[in-house]
Design an enzyme around this catalytic site. Structure first.
Site, mmCIF file in Angstrom:
data_model
loop_
_atom_site.group_PDB
_atom_site.id
_atom_site.type_symbol
_atom_site.label_atom_id
_atom_site.label_comp_id
_atom_site.label_asym_id
_atom_site.label_seq_id
_atom_site.Cartn_x
_atom_site.Cartn_y
_atom_site.Cartn_z
ATOM 1 N N GLY A 40 -9.212 3.709 6.919
ATOM 2 C CA GLY A 40 -8.653 2.549 6.247
ATOM 3 C C GLY A 40 -9.185 2.447 4.832
ATOM 4 N N GLN A 96 -11.240 -1.053 -3.114
ATOM 5 C CA GLN A 96 -12.108 0.128 -3.022
ATOM 6 C C GLN A 96 -11.713 1.232 -3.998
ATOM 7 O OE1 GLN A 96 -11.722 0.200 1.520
ATOM 8 N NE2 GLN A 96 -13.744 1.078 1.196
ATOM 9 N N CYS A 107 -17.953 2.476 6.485
ATOM 10 C CA CYS A 107 -17.029 2.149 5.401
ATOM 11 C C CYS A 107 -17.117 3.229 4.323
ATOM 12 C CB CYS A 107 -17.427 0.792 4.810
ATOM 13 S SG CYS A 107 -16.450 0.291 3.392
ATOM 14 N N LEU A 108 -15.975 3.634 3.775
ATOM 15 C CA LEU A 108 -15.988 4.672 2.736
ATOM 16 C C LEU A 108 -16.778 4.241 1.502
ATOM 17 C CD1 LEU A 108 -12.323 6.056 2.839
ATOM 18 C CD2 LEU A 108 -14.408 7.157 3.686
ATOM 19 N N HIS A 151 -11.671 -5.147 9.370
ATOM 20 C CA HIS A 151 -12.565 -4.550 8.372
ATOM 21 C C HIS A 151 -11.896 -4.559 6.993
ATOM 22 C CE1 HIS A 151 -15.525 -1.309 7.035
ATOM 23 N NE2 HIS A 151 -14.610 -1.282 6.090
ATOM 24 N N GLU A 152 -10.652 -4.100 6.953
ATOM 25 C CA GLU A 152 -9.963 -4.010 5.657
ATOM 26 C C GLU A 152 -9.632 -5.391 5.099
ATOM 27 O OE1 GLU A 152 -10.189 -1.259 4.235
ATOM 28 O OE2 GLU A 152 -10.723 -0.149 6.037
ATOM 29 N N HIS A 161 -12.445 -6.813 3.242
ATOM 30 C CA HIS A 161 -12.564 -6.298 1.871
ATOM 31 C C HIS A 161 -11.799 -7.196 0.882
ATOM 32 C CE1 HIS A 161 -14.788 -2.564 2.009
ATOM 33 N NE2 HIS A 161 -14.065 -2.088 2.991
#
Ligand code: NI
Length: 157
Positions: free
Chosen positions: A46, A51, A88-89, A130-131, A134
Site C-alpha cells: 500500500g 509518501q 511501512c515503506l 494503515h493507508e 497516512h
C-alpha cells in the site's frame, strides 16, 4: 509512468493532513499509476500520496489477491479486531504488532468520479486502515501494541 521517491519517517510532511482532491483529472490518474509502480518496485502492499510527497487523499493498495484505489476515502464502518505484524515503506526496518479492525466499509471515489462503497476484511482491512491513517499524518507505530526488537526482526528475515 515513473518511479517516485518514497518519503521516509522523519520528514515532517508525513505528519500533515492530506487534502481532498476536487476532481479526478489527468494529473491524479498519472499519480495513481506512478504510485502503483513505485509501490510494486518497493515491494509494498500500500502507498498513500503523502509518501511520495503529495498531500492528496489518494491511496493505492495491492495485496496480491486484490488491488484497490482510494480517492477521498471515508470510513463508514469498522468492526471486529485483529492483531498482526505491520510495517511501512516510509519506516524501513521497523515492524510492530498493531490492533486493527477486522472488517471495514469505506466510501471512495472511482477514477470515473463515481462514489462507491467497498467492504474489506482481514489483511485488506488492515491495509486500508494503515493507508487512511497516512492521510491524517499518522504512522503505524503511533498506536502499535509493541514494536519488534532487532532480535525478533531477524526471525522474520
Ligand atoms: Ni505506511
Amino acid at each position: 509512468m515513473a518511479i517516485l521517491n518514497i518519503v521516509k519517517d522523519g520528514d515532517e510532511i508525513l505528519r500533515k493532513r492530506s487534502r481532498e482532491i476536487s476532481a479526478v483529472d489527468e494529473k491524479i490518474l498519472t499519480l495513481l499509476e506512478d504510485m502503483k509502480e513505485t509501490m510494486h518496485k518497493a515491494g509494498g502492499v500500500g502507498l498513500a500520496a503523502v509518501q511520495v510527497g503529495k498531500l492528496k487523499r489518494v491511496i493505492v493498495i495491492d495485496i496480491g489477491t486484490e488491488e484497490l484505489e482510494l480517492i477521498n476515502p471515508k470510513m463508514l464502518k469498522m468492526s471486529g479486531s485483529q492483531e498482526s505484524l505491520e510495517g511501512c515503506l516510509s519506516c524501513p526496518d521497523r515492524w510492530g504488532i498493531t490492533r486493527r479492525p477486522l472488517r471495514v466499509e469505506v466510501e471512495t471515489l472511482t477514477r470515473e468520479g463515481k462514489t462507491v462503497r467497498k467492504k474489506a476484511e482481514g489483511f485488506l482491512a488492515k491495509a486500508i486502515c494503515h493507508e487512511m491513517d497516512h492521510l491524517e499524518g499518522k504512522l503505524f507505530y503511533d498506536e502499535a501494541l509493541r514494536m519488534l526488537t532487532p532480535e525478533e526482526m531477524k526471525e522474520y528475515e
